[in-house]
Motif scaffolding. Sequence first.
Motif, PDB file in Angstrom:
ATOM      1  N   ARG A 324       0.982  -1.124   0.131  1.00 28.64           N
ATOM      2  CA  ARG A 324      -0.003   0.133   0.032  1.00 28.64           C
ATOM      3  C   ARG A 324       0.786   1.137   0.074  1.00 28.64           C
ATOM      4  NH1 ARG A 324      -3.186  -2.937   3.787  1.00 28.64           N
ATOM      5  NH2 ARG A 324      -2.410  -1.723   5.417  1.00 28.64           N
ATOM      6  N   LYS A 325       2.116   1.169   0.640  1.00 26.80           N
ATOM      7  CA  LYS A 325       2.906   2.432   0.814  1.00 26.80           C
ATOM      8  C   LYS A 325       3.292   2.577  -0.606  1.00 26.80           C
ATOM      9  CE  LYS A 325       7.047   4.086   3.132  1.00 26.80           C
ATOM     10  NZ  LYS A 325       7.977   4.358   1.990  1.00 26.80           N
ATOM     11  N   ALA A 326       4.025   1.557  -1.304  1.00 23.86           N
ATOM     12  CA  ALA A 326       4.491   1.630  -2.643  1.00 23.86           C
ATOM     13  C   ALA A 326       3.307   2.282  -3.652  1.00 23.86           C
ATOM     14  CB  ALA A 326       5.022   0.427  -3.077  1.00 23.86           C
ATOM     15  N   CYS A 327       2.039   1.559  -3.540  1.00 25.90           N
ATOM     16  CA  CYS A 327       0.937   2.032  -4.546  1.00 25.90           C
ATOM     17  C   CYS A 327       0.869   3.799  -4.020  1.00 25.90           C
ATOM     18  CB  CYS A 327      -0.193   1.330  -4.135  1.00 25.90           C
ATOM     19  SG  CYS A 327      -0.130  -0.298  -4.546  1.00 25.90           S
ATOM     20  N   SER A 328       1.025   4.131  -2.954  1.00 26.07           N
ATOM     21  CA  SER A 328       0.609   5.463  -2.711  1.00 26.07           C
ATOM     22  C   SER A 328       1.597   6.306  -3.372  1.00 26.07           C
ATOM     23  CB  SER A 328       0.409   5.719  -1.257  1.00 26.07           C
ATOM     24  OG  SER A 328      -0.695   4.951  -0.643  1.00 26.07           O
ATOM     25  N   ASP A 329       2.973   5.878  -3.050  1.00 27.61           N
ATOM     26  CA  ASP A 329       4.236   6.463  -4.007  1.00 27.61           C
ATOM     27  C   ASP A 329       3.786   6.522  -5.451  1.00 27.61           C
ATOM     28  OD1 ASP A 329       5.293   7.242  -1.585  1.00 27.61           O
ATOM     29  OD2 ASP A 329       6.336   5.259  -1.399  1.00 27.61           O
ATOM     30  N   ALA A 330       3.294   5.730  -5.874  1.00 30.02           N
ATOM     31  CA  ALA A 330       3.158   5.664  -7.552  1.00 30.02           C
ATOM     32  C   ALA A 330       2.230   6.548  -7.820  1.00 30.02           C
ATOM     33  CB  ALA A 330       2.987   4.219  -7.860  1.00 30.02           C
ATOM     34  N   ILE A 331       1.061   6.230  -7.036  1.00 31.12           N
ATOM     35  CA  ILE A 331      -0.111   7.351  -7.184  1.00 31.12           C
ATOM     36  C   ILE A 331       0.270   8.734  -7.122  1.00 31.12           C
ATOM     37  CG2 ILE A 331      -2.443   7.884  -6.423  1.00 31.12           C
ATOM     38  CD1 ILE A 331      -2.905   5.261  -5.595  1.00 31.12           C
ATOM     39  N   ARG A 332       1.115   9.034  -6.210  1.00 31.44           N
ATOM     40  CA  ARG A 332       1.476  10.542  -6.142  1.00 31.44           C
ATOM     41  C   ARG A 332       2.194  11.118  -7.280  1.00 31.44           C
ATOM     42  NH1 ARG A 332       6.413  12.099  -4.968  1.00 31.44           N
ATOM     43  NH2 ARG A 332       6.957  10.010  -4.175  1.00 31.44           N
ATOM     44  N   ILE A 333       3.058  10.260  -8.111  1.00 36.75           N
ATOM     45  CA  ILE A 333       3.603  10.561  -9.461  1.00 36.75           C
ATOM     46  C   ILE A 333       2.820  10.494 -10.666  1.00 36.75           C
ATOM     47  CG2 ILE A 333       5.808  10.152 -10.594  1.00 36.75           C
ATOM     48  CD1 ILE A 333       7.005   8.942  -7.878  1.00 36.75           C
ATOM     49  N   ASN A 334       2.017   9.275 -10.576  1.00 31.77           N
ATOM     50  CA  ASN A 334       1.420   9.215 -11.835  1.00 31.77           C
ATOM     51  C   ASN A 334      -0.047   8.575 -11.358  1.00 31.77           C
ATOM     52  OD1 ASN A 334       0.540   8.555 -14.361  1.00 31.77           O
ATOM     53  ND2 ASN A 334       2.520   7.408 -15.214  1.00 31.77           N
TER      54      ASN A 334
END
Length: 505
Positions: A324-334
């Motif tokens: 979930r943490k990685a998904c959130s970081d990815a969503i923040r960028i794209n």
Amino acid sequence: MEIFEVTKLSRKMASFLLFLTYFDSFIYLVSCVTQAEIEQHLNLGMNMLARGSYSDALTHFHAAVDADPNNYMSYYKRATVYMALSRSKPALADFDKILQLKPDFLKARQQRGSLLVKMGRLDEAHIDLENVVRHEPTNADANMLYSMINTLQEKINDAKYYVKWNNHQQAIDLLTELLENIPWDPSLREMRADAYLGLGNVPHAISDIRSVTKLTLDNTAGFYKLASLHYQLGEADEALNEIRECLKLDPDHKDCHPLYKKVKKVAKFLVSAKEAAQSQEWQECTDMANKVLKNEPTIENIRFHAFDRLCHCELKNGNSVESRKACSDAIRINDEPRLYCDRADAYLADDMFTEAVKDYRSALDKDEDFSRAKEGLSKAQKLEKQASKRDYYKILGVKRTATKKEINKAYKKLAMQWHPDKFQGEEEKKVAEKKFMDIAAAKEVLTDEEMRTKYDNGEDPLDPESGQGGHGDGFPFRHGGQNFHFPGGNPFGGSGPFQFKFHFN
């Protein structure tokens, strides 16, 4: 004696004169053959040109030029093909040669003037076209080009002014107009690339810079800039290709060489992470993605690919929180719809149904026809409703990703713990019976592949409202009209019924 010597000399002279006659005839014959071949090449070249077969046309025109380097028409026809192929430099070289051989060939001079305009060499174009107009005052095409030159120069000066004062959109509009008439001037494309970058339009800037590298020779700076821009977009493989072009020209380039070492390493880790994910080697996938993050701490679009991999691979590796943490970081960028679905899946793994429903809805807000989000939302809503009833995973104390072996192990431990025969008091026995029945139901559903799939999709196969119950062979017992089956018989040994009595009020 003297008469003999004169006669001998006369015979030698006659033989020599005869040889010269034959040699002259031979040279004439060769000349005729060569001229015929030249005409044949020129005719074939023109036929190929008319068909649009430019490469074949060039082959014949090359042969014609090689056969007779002083035939200005061969150069002229070859220059025509070069211009059709947008190869301005060899075309200009041919026009220069033509006018060296035949300075009064006005058609070639006009064509050279037109070519010089396209190349942005306006001062030289002005001289050629002025010469043509002076000799042919009624030449409409030459007059039009000649009259355009001052206007084009003024617009170029205006474009430079706009770029200088960061009026990017005005510069782009004017440069785009100029490039209609001056397509082969690399400096105009460089200016427009800078203006595009000023607006943050990197893809359009890349397109112009790539054109510049084709219009100029040994442009290491251009390839370095292309590599840097592709890398900023997160396109590591494309960046690697461009930086290699730079190193072909200068293997020790002070900027390209260090960038090459970095990009090569990052690109390798990205490929390894992708391949590991495809082969379902989840730990390897997460290791490679983390190496990307370690080697690239700043360029967000490169880091996005690593977060994207971690979002998926961490979940498959059983680490839903890290996922979930990685998904959130990815969503923040794209901000892609599929990433919301990935994070929703990670929420479902921890029974966080409300959060999962929210993410699936966010995905649908961005793409209302996204079938994965529709299916995920339906599943999450069913599971959210199901959570108010029995949660078989919680009953056995296992994760939703638990294997059949882990489920059976948990079941045996809890079944022994809550066996009703272990309890003496009436009320205690009732509680134990209820617990035992729930444990048995959880085991039955979660160890049957078909029933577990239904349950994971939000449907309880043992819910009386669904009209389904247990079935199959094995050891059954009933509770409230439901059958529970134990494949292989009594899990506690023996072939008879359990040694306790159920109490139902």
